[in-house]
Design a protein around this motif. Sequence first.
Motif, short mmCIF file in Angstrom:
data_model
loop_
_atom_site.label_atom_id
_atom_site.label_comp_id
_atom_site.label_asym_id
_atom_site.label_seq_id
_atom_site.Cartn_x
_atom_site.Cartn_y
_atom_site.Cartn_z
N TYR A 266 0.84 -1.20 0.00
CA TYR A 266 0.00 0.00 0.00
C TYR A 266 0.87 1.25 0.00
CZ TYR A 266 -3.88 -3.10 1.28
OH TYR A 266 -4.82 -4.09 1.30
N PHE A 267 1.91 1.26 0.84
CA PHE A 267 2.79 2.43 0.93
C PHE A 267 3.58 2.62 -0.37
CE2 PHE A 267 2.42 0.99 5.41
CZ PHE A 267 1.70 2.08 5.89
N ALA A 268 3.93 1.52 -1.03
CA ALA A 268 4.65 1.63 -2.29
C ALA A 268 3.77 2.30 -3.34
CB ALA A 268 5.10 0.24 -2.76
N THR B 299 4.48 5.99 -5.07
CA THR B 299 4.49 6.20 -6.52
C THR B 299 3.57 7.35 -6.91
OG1 THR B 299 4.89 3.83 -6.83
CG2 THR B 299 4.12 5.07 -8.74
N PHE B 300 2.39 7.40 -6.31
CA PHE B 300 1.47 8.49 -6.59
C PHE B 300 2.06 9.84 -6.18
CE2 PHE B 300 -1.91 11.21 -4.72
CZ PHE B 300 -2.49 11.64 -5.90
N TRP C 103 4.58 11.00 -8.75
CA TRP C 103 3.94 11.60 -9.91
C TRP C 103 3.41 13.00 -9.58
CZ3 TRP C 103 3.05 10.01 -14.97
CH2 TRP C 103 3.50 8.74 -15.31
N LEU C 104 2.83 13.15 -8.40
CA LEU C 104 2.30 14.46 -8.00
C LEU C 104 3.42 15.49 -7.91
CD1 LEU C 104 -0.18 16.04 -7.02
CD2 LEU C 104 0.35 15.29 -4.70
N GLU C 105 4.56 15.07 -7.36
CA GLU C 105 5.70 15.98 -7.27
C GLU C 105 6.19 16.38 -8.67
OE1 GLU C 105 10.16 16.05 -5.18
OE2 GLU C 105 8.96 14.21 -5.29
N SER D 56 -1.86 9.89 -12.86
CA SER D 56 -1.39 9.34 -11.58
C SER D 56 -2.56 9.05 -10.65
CB SER D 56 -0.42 10.31 -10.91
OG SER D 56 -1.06 11.54 -10.60
N VAL D 57 -3.59 9.91 -10.66
CA VAL D 57 -4.76 9.67 -9.80
C VAL D 57 -5.49 8.40 -10.24
CG1 VAL D 57 -7.01 10.57 -9.13
CG2 VAL D 57 -5.03 12.09 -9.18
N VAL D 58 -5.68 8.25 -11.55
CA VAL D 58 -6.40 7.08 -12.05
C VAL D 58 -5.61 5.80 -11.73
CG1 VAL D 58 -7.17 5.90 -14.14
CG2 VAL D 58 -7.58 8.35 -13.87
N ILE D 59 -4.31 5.81 -11.96
CA ILE D 59 -3.49 4.63 -11.70
C ILE D 59 -3.48 4.30 -10.21
CG2 ILE D 59 -1.10 3.80 -11.68
CD1 ILE D 59 -2.42 3.52 -14.35
#
Length: 798
Positions: A695-697, A701-702, A705-707, A748-751
């Motif tokens: 879950y943390f991984a 990752t999200f 992508w946000l950064e 990134s949100v969808v993934i």
Amino acid sequence: MKFGEQLRSSTIKEYQWYYIAYDELKELMKKDYVSPPTTKTPRPKRQEWTEEDESRFISRIEQELDKVYSKQKLKVIEISRRIQATEREVNDIVARLDSRGPVGRDSAGRNDDDAPTEEEFMMLEEDLNEVTADVNDLAKFVQLNYTGFQKIIKKHDKQTGWILKPVFATRLKAKPFFKDNYDADIVKLSKLWDIVRTRGNPVKGDSAAGGSQGSFIRQTTKYWVHPDNVTEVKLIIMKHLPVLVFNPNKEFEAKDSAITSIYFDNPERFDLYEGRLKKTEGAEAIRLRWYGAMNNETIFVERKTHREDWTGEKSVKARFAMKEKNINAYLGGYLLPEAIFEKARKDGKKPAKVIDEEERLAKEIQYSVLKNGYKPVCRSFYNRTAFQLPADARVRISLDTELTMVREDNLDGRTRSGDNWRRMDIGIDYPFSQLPPEDVERFPYAILEVKLQTQAGQEPPSWVRELIASHLVEAVPKFSKFIHGTATLFPTRINLLPYWMPQMDIDIRKPATQNFGIQRTDHMTQSSTSDDDDDMDSDDDPGEVSQGSTIVSDTSEGNSHPRREMRRDFFGDLQHRPPGNDLDIEERVGAEPLEDPYPLYDSDIDDDESDVIEEARRVGGWPYYSKLLKKHARLAGQRVLTALHAIQPTPNPSAVPIDDRQAALAVTGRIENKRFRAPKGKKIHVPVRVEPKVYFAAERTFLSWLEFSIYLSTIATTLLNFGAKSSGMSFLAAGSFSAVAVLALLYSVVIYLYRSRAIRTRQVIKYHDSIGPSTLCGALFVAVVLNLGFELKERGYI
């Protein structure tokens, strides 16, 4: 491989004149053509099969049966006498060892010149090795001939139209050369091997079958063993570990190896089945087990509890014993656990702490049975051969044969067990021919369990690694008798199937890719006789397969040679390579590029889409259009992915050389991977290991992508607000960076949502992302090029 070729390639020199004359029997079944073959009719109709032809065939096959049966009986007597002679020699050496004094002196204090020497032990090892090889060769001889008789009878009935199978089955029962059990010989040989291997000092200890084990933890891996290889696997293990005998002072009997278990579940919901299948945290299995015949009064009540690795705990099996006469009262709640252990407390034979633990376990099991409505649903029966050093459980190997699952429920309007905790119309009389087909499931393979108690970082013994990496076994991790029995016996009530169900129709035999097993020097003879070119019919039915389990096609000749191989690992990388550093078949499968990056099995969340849409169409309205829209969106996405995969460069694998044995078996060409689908209305559950760090991984990752999206939006803002002067090109450059930032954020949100849902529901999906990063890099490259063009134009270089 056709059976005729297999028979010739597997001939043992000692038995070469006693095998079934398979080719000659095939010739007897051939009749002349009614008319000569022509171009239009290359295979015209043959003459009718007459009663005279049938009498001639029956007479000849009777001769072959007599020949095989006589040779088998003589060899059994010979092996028995050789074992007796070797046993006398071993007993003589043991007696000489026992008569020795503490420092090489006899009981009278004289020097002991008659002490056994190392040479004598080595000679005994050679004798035992020869006898072991004889047992293995006899088992292969019997199995091959039995298969030959079955195939020739099937071919006879198919070609002639005269049904001989029921009549010949009676003849086989009169001369059952294939029914001799070698377990008694293996037990004797095991004892002799143990004495010789330890030089007259075998390990002593408690050999009871878990009698003193209340709760124990082991690392267990399970394998399937084809019936052709069962005896050889037993002999290999026997040379390294002794057979675990319950009572060494008693002569071995067939019932000593029988083990029967009654599994409980809620017959309406099958909660325990689903929990054990999905391996959810805390999933339980409750069963009642007894050893030997039905008259055994001691019944073990057991509970298996599954623990996830991330909890830091290990899966554990706990049990306690009670009398058979008290089982019904205990399960019904009329007999409380305190009364069960009252006598044990008074006797004081067990520590009080152990009794308290067993009493607590009895209370928990009784509460679960009464609260959840657990009833007996399935029985498993098998004969177990266990290998273990007495009082040493670090390495324990068991081989379960004749595995049979039987229904114990009272569903479908039939009374099987009634109000009793088990049905009484069967015992240990395998194959339980008195039961109707819908009540019994006979498993086609033996189950090998390798149980290890090794310290962290410690490797299993080398012979164990060689065995589990050999062609003799097929790894099936997490296989469960309870799960398989429930899934097969309740086809109308169980919709979630274990992952190994599609493999049940695949022959697990594999060609030997390395020299491993019980072998004798120059024991194989090759015949130069070729198979009959006119016999175009395969010895197997279209649904049958020969040795192996991965389909291999020889495209050079346009012929299809069925070969199959299932890939499994144990303790990481335990693959072995034959001499010359050539890749074996399992490694070749691993080297092949997968055409489909998704798992071989359809996930248990894959619905039958057409049925769902058809049902929604009847309802109409928005539910129908929404499902239809999702279907077309999914198909469009798949087409886009296919196009991207087509333009993605892929490495070309180099040709892998094969050895002579593989070439002889026609193991050439491209290896294909078959995709399995569950039957209509069923789903295949593929085990997925999920730990909290997953879950943390996904979250990390999200955030990455946000950064990245924030950096791109910052660049866009800088270009737009801090440039020397605004122009159309500056707006275009800033807009391109902003568009890439927004797309990256949305993607990134969808993934993240997609992966989080898949992790929560333990779906088997492609968690790695092979499209997003490449697309983002491409878009970023375009944005940088536009910005570069803007700057060059502003400075007058363009």
